[in-house]
Design a protein around this motif. Sequence first.
Motif, PDB file in Angstrom:
ATOM      1  N   ARG A 104      39.297  51.898  47.870  1.00 40.88           N
ATOM      2  CA  ARG A 104      40.112  52.661  48.840  1.00 40.88           C
ATOM      3  C   ARG A 104      39.495  52.665  50.237  1.00 40.88           C
ATOM      4  N   ARG A 105      38.546  51.737  50.474  1.00 44.27           N
ATOM      5  CA  ARG A 105      37.914  51.662  51.779  1.00 44.27           C
ATOM      6  C   ARG A 105      38.089  50.270  52.380  1.00 44.27           C
ATOM      7  N   PHE A 106      37.855  49.270  51.536  1.00 46.12           N
ATOM      8  CA  PHE A 106      37.831  47.911  52.070  1.00 46.12           C
ATOM      9  C   PHE A 106      38.447  46.893  51.124  1.00 46.12           C
ATOM     10  N   SER A 107      38.001  46.881  49.845  1.00 46.35           N
ATOM     11  CA  SER A 107      38.546  45.861  48.941  1.00 46.35           C
ATOM     12  C   SER A 107      38.257  46.213  47.480  1.00 46.35           C
ATOM     13  N   ASP A 108      38.594  45.289  46.604  1.00 44.39           N
ATOM     14  CA  ASP A 108      38.281  45.461  45.189  1.00 44.39           C
ATOM     15  C   ASP A 108      37.159  44.496  44.826  1.00 44.39           C
ATOM     16  N   ASP A 109      36.007  45.036  44.490  1.00 45.37           N
ATOM     17  CA  ASP A 109      34.852  44.200  44.167  1.00 45.37           C
ATOM     18  C   ASP A 109      34.961  43.734  42.721  1.00 45.37           C
ATOM     19  N   LYS A 110      34.966  42.409  42.541  1.00 51.16           N
ATOM     20  CA  LYS A 110      35.167  41.865  41.197  1.00 51.16           C
ATOM     21  C   LYS A 110      33.914  41.962  40.320  1.00 51.16           C
ATOM     22  N   ALA A 111      32.773  42.239  40.926  1.00 48.22           N
ATOM     23  CA  ALA A 111      31.547  42.354  40.130  1.00 48.22           C
ATOM     24  C   ALA A 111      31.489  43.687  39.382  1.00 48.22           C
TER      25      ALA A 111
END
Lengths: 256, 298
Positions: A37-44
């Motif tokens: 909800r800030r920048f992106s969806d981290d796949k790790a």
Amino acid sequence: MSAYDCVIAARANDRPTSIDYITRIFGDSFFELHGDRRFSDDKAVVGGIAELNGEPITVIGLEKGRNLKERMYRNFGSSHPEGYRKALRLMKQAEKFKRPVICFVDTSGAYCGIGAEERGQGQAIAENLMEMMTLRTPILSIFIGEGGSGGALALAVSDEVWMLENAIYSVISPEGCASILWKDSSKTAEASECLKLTSQDLFKLGVIERIIREPKDVDSKLFDSLKNLIASTFEKKMAIAPEKLIESRYNRFRKF
Amino acid sequence: MNTKDIFNFLKPKNELENQGEFAQNHPYIPEELWVKCPVCKNVILSSDLVDNHKVCTKCNYHFRIAARQRIEMTVDEGTFSETDADMSSKNIIDFPDYTRKLKNAKINSGENESVITGTAKIGGTDTVIAVMNSQFMMGSMGTVTGEKITRAFEYATEHKLPIVIFTVSGGARMQEGIMSLMQMAKTSGAAKLHSDAGLLYITVLTDPTTGGVTASFAMEGDIILAEPHALIGFAGPRVIEQTIRQKLPKDFQSAEFLLEKGFVDAVVQRKDMKQTLAKLLKLHCKAKKEEVNEDERV
């Protein structure tokens, strides 16, 4: 098994990853939630909600990927700040809905790169350490493979930390340690011994509460017994008042 | 002096260095009269440098300074009272060569650990203060460093005081293995309880602040200040360059870069640091008094 053998086993490509644990323990009940909800969806970082013996639970895992394609997609399990922020968002959500949190840890470390620094890798980890310490719901972290430094700790300020028998947890990679200490990154085996990174060593040092025995071939027995262990642990922890829980979590780390 | 000694020649940093192991291995020379700025190569008279808060008179480079000097520059004269001065590290996991390194660090820095803690007044306001020391194993965070900082937070919480921490650190202390990593959680927990008590925490990031210190208490202040051009980051620039196999842009990870990216509240010149801290402490001191009055009204 030497410390270095453990390092090799912890990093082995055929080792189950967080997604394996999530699928085998929570089955179809797992519903993945994305984004910080800030920048992106981290796949790790994989996270979501699931059911454990009929009770809701928040599940978070550092995911390395199970083949080359997946590993690239997951950035080899090295999270950017967004991954830690996603994890914290889900933990706060768990606190709100009074459900416990389980974290599966498997990472060589937080990612080092331009974007990670620009977006505050240090700040993201720091915030998790601070917020997890007073989260008003039980947290359990299980180290299933590699536990690389601050990037692993950011999901392990928990009421209990468990480790798979051949998992490792260290302040620095043995390669990094060897190159700093002896200016020779090939002395990995010696460095592995010095760092006291095996589950046995860490249990003796009081850093972890439990070692999970690994069967020769990973079979459903491991997941079944782990599932029961997690369920019974949370049953006990959920009965404790949040203030008490926070106090004992603080004391758990205060003693080091 | 034989030729071999020429290559063994190092300038002692303080009185204590002229004793013990260091003195046996290195020839003695008195304090230098002139200092060369490592950035602009300008040669400065030592006394001028001291008068200018150890900042280059030509290019504004902020020289790294010892913790004691920092305290002297920052707190009201005669108000500093040190706590836990005698605590020092042990080789807890029998790490090779650590015992010798610790001994040398003590001799080289004249201190027992990589942080000095205590209480003081800044601009008349009572505060807890912790200042890290780059001369002690590059300010790395060992168990005792973490313990002293945690105690400083706990003291501040108990006595309802603000806390100011000057950071300088290469990160966690590898020689203490996992125990140094645990200090990140321990100090962060203490910072959180201090914060939850409604108290002010100001961090001042100085050159360099990296690794486990950046990823814990350095980034947890209500207000985060930094000295000009200080290197601040999670991973060190060399590690990043090795990982991504490219050169980093100039000024990447500088205090000014972090200000631009939104991770630092202000970059403050060393000469203005004391009055800036005094002002910020005073502002929060006022808020606290009003809170008390409100409580009384109820």
